[in-house]
Design a protein around this motif. Sequence first.
Motif, PDB file in Angstrom:
ATOM      1  N   LEU A 146       0.841  -1.197   0.000  1.00  0.00           N
ATOM      2  CA  LEU A 146       0.000   0.000   0.000  1.00  0.00           C
ATOM      3  C   LEU A 146       0.875   1.246   0.000  1.00  0.00           C
ATOM      4  O   LEU A 146       1.932   1.278   0.634  1.00  0.00           O
ATOM      5  CB  LEU A 146      -0.902   0.026   1.234  1.00  0.00           C
ATOM      6  N   THR A 147       0.403   2.274  -0.696  1.00  0.00           N
ATOM      7  CA  THR A 147       1.097   3.562  -0.660  1.00  0.00           C
ATOM      8  C   THR A 147       0.767   4.258   0.659  1.00  0.00           C
ATOM      9  O   THR A 147      -0.170   3.855   1.373  1.00  0.00           O
ATOM     10  CB  THR A 147       0.660   4.460  -1.824  1.00  0.00           C
ATOM     11  N   ALA A 148       1.507   5.305   0.961  1.00  0.00           N
ATOM     12  CA  ALA A 148       1.255   6.058   2.195  1.00  0.00           C
ATOM     13  C   ALA A 148      -0.167   6.629   2.191  1.00  0.00           C
ATOM     14  O   ALA A 148      -0.857   6.613   3.214  1.00  0.00           O
ATOM     15  CB  ALA A 148       2.283   7.165   2.360  1.00  0.00           C
ATOM     16  N   ARG A 149      -0.613   7.129   1.050  1.00  0.00           N
ATOM     17  CA  ARG A 149      -1.954   7.712   0.943  1.00  0.00           C
ATOM     18  C   ARG A 149      -3.023   6.644   1.125  1.00  0.00           C
ATOM     19  O   ARG A 149      -4.022   6.861   1.809  1.00  0.00           O
ATOM     20  CB  ARG A 149      -2.113   8.397  -0.408  1.00  0.00           C
ATOM     21  N   GLU A 150      -2.813   5.474   0.546  1.00  0.00           N
ATOM     22  CA  GLU A 150      -3.787   4.386   0.701  1.00  0.00           C
ATOM     23  C   GLU A 150      -3.878   3.956   2.159  1.00  0.00           C
ATOM     24  O   GLU A 150      -4.975   3.736   2.680  1.00  0.00           O
ATOM     25  CB  GLU A 150      -3.385   3.195  -0.171  1.00  0.00           C
ATOM     26  N   LEU A 151      -2.747   3.875   2.820  1.00  0.00           N
ATOM     27  CA  LEU A 151      -2.746   3.507   4.233  1.00  0.00           C
ATOM     28  C   LEU A 151      -3.446   4.570   5.068  1.00  0.00           C
ATOM     29  O   LEU A 151      -4.203   4.255   5.988  1.00  0.00           O
ATOM     30  CB  LEU A 151      -1.310   3.292   4.722  1.00  0.00           C
ATOM     31  N   GLN A 152      -3.212   5.825   4.730  1.00  0.00           N
ATOM     32  CA  GLN A 152      -3.863   6.939   5.437  1.00  0.00           C
ATOM     33  C   GLN A 152      -5.387   6.847   5.291  1.00  0.00           C
ATOM     34  O   GLN A 152      -6.126   7.018   6.259  1.00  0.00           O
ATOM     35  CB  GLN A 152      -3.334   8.247   4.848  1.00  0.00           C
ATOM     36  N   GLN A 158     -11.063  16.203   4.703  1.00  0.00           N
ATOM     37  CA  GLN A 158      -9.898  16.267   5.592  1.00  0.00           C
ATOM     38  C   GLN A 158      -8.589  16.263   4.803  1.00  0.00           C
ATOM     39  O   GLN A 158      -7.660  16.995   5.131  1.00  0.00           O
ATOM     40  CB  GLN A 158      -9.925  15.090   6.563  1.00  0.00           C
ATOM     41  N   LEU A 159      -8.507  15.424   3.776  1.00  0.00           N
ATOM     42  CA  LEU A 159      -7.271  15.295   2.999  1.00  0.00           C
ATOM     43  C   LEU A 159      -7.255  16.170   1.752  1.00  0.00           C
ATOM     44  O   LEU A 159      -6.296  16.119   0.972  1.00  0.00           O
ATOM     45  CB  LEU A 159      -7.061  13.825   2.596  1.00  0.00           C
ATOM     46  N   GLN A 160      -8.307  16.943   1.564  1.00  0.00           N
ATOM     47  CA  GLN A 160      -8.449  17.836   0.410  1.00  0.00           C
ATOM     48  C   GLN A 160      -8.325  17.065  -0.903  1.00  0.00           C
ATOM     49  O   GLN A 160      -7.518  17.383  -1.771  1.00  0.00           O
ATOM     50  CB  GLN A 160      -7.436  18.978   0.484  1.00  0.00           C
ATOM     51  N   LYS A 219     -12.722   7.248  -3.141  1.00  0.00           N
ATOM     52  CA  LYS A 219     -13.386   6.005  -3.534  1.00  0.00           C
ATOM     53  C   LYS A 219     -12.420   5.107  -4.317  1.00  0.00           C
ATOM     54  O   LYS A 219     -12.362   3.893  -4.090  1.00  0.00           O
ATOM     55  CB  LYS A 219     -14.621   6.343  -4.374  1.00  0.00           C
ATOM     56  N   ASN A 220     -11.639   5.692  -5.232  1.00  0.00           N
ATOM     57  CA  ASN A 220     -10.666   4.925  -6.017  1.00  0.00           C
ATOM     58  C   ASN A 220      -9.559   4.374  -5.119  1.00  0.00           C
ATOM     59  O   ASN A 220      -9.129   3.225  -5.308  1.00  0.00           O
ATOM     60  CB  ASN A 220     -10.073   5.783  -7.128  1.00  0.00           C
ATOM     61  N   TYR A 221      -9.083   5.172  -4.177  1.00  0.00           N
ATOM     62  CA  TYR A 221      -8.058   4.696  -3.240  1.00  0.00           C
ATOM     63  C   TYR A 221      -8.587   3.509  -2.431  1.00  0.00           C
ATOM     64  O   TYR A 221      -7.889   2.514  -2.223  1.00  0.00           O
ATOM     65  CB  TYR A 221      -7.623   5.803  -2.271  1.00  0.00           C
TER      66      TYR A 221
END
Length: 150
Positions: free
Chosen positions: A10-16, A33-35, A42-44
């Motif tokens: 997982l990427t950092a963004r996906e984990l977040q 929250q993450l702008q 939804k895609n993540y």
Amino acid sequence: MRVSRKGEPLTARELQILEAIAHGARYAEIAAQLQLAFSSVKNYAQSVTTKLGANSLAHAVHLAWEQGLFRRERHGDHAGYAAHRYRDEEPCEACWAGERAYRAEQRQKRRQEAVSDPQGVQEAARGARDVRGAVRPSSGRTAARGEAAA
């Protein structure tokens, strides 16, 4: 958009985003929250479920916990400090700071108790020493004899 495959990290963004979902946040809340756009969140989320081989987001959260992707221990407070010590580790700086704050808070509580009930605090302290096996202060006759002998 790149196609995700099962087993990819997982990427950092996906984990977040997965952590936010695990804490009960909705896509719209995460997007704000993450702008990010709602569709991006939804895609993540879809990418996370694919990479983890999950059947649903709930299953993805479960698999993430099982794989250790989320940290289970607390950090930055007294409980985090105690967890480090329990595992016989040197506490991280955040946990040391949390422990210092906890100890300062406990000292402040004891000081406030001493001001509001000085006799009760002294008796409690004396009782605690008795539990450890220390001798209770005597009536003073022993001290007088000890001074005379010295």
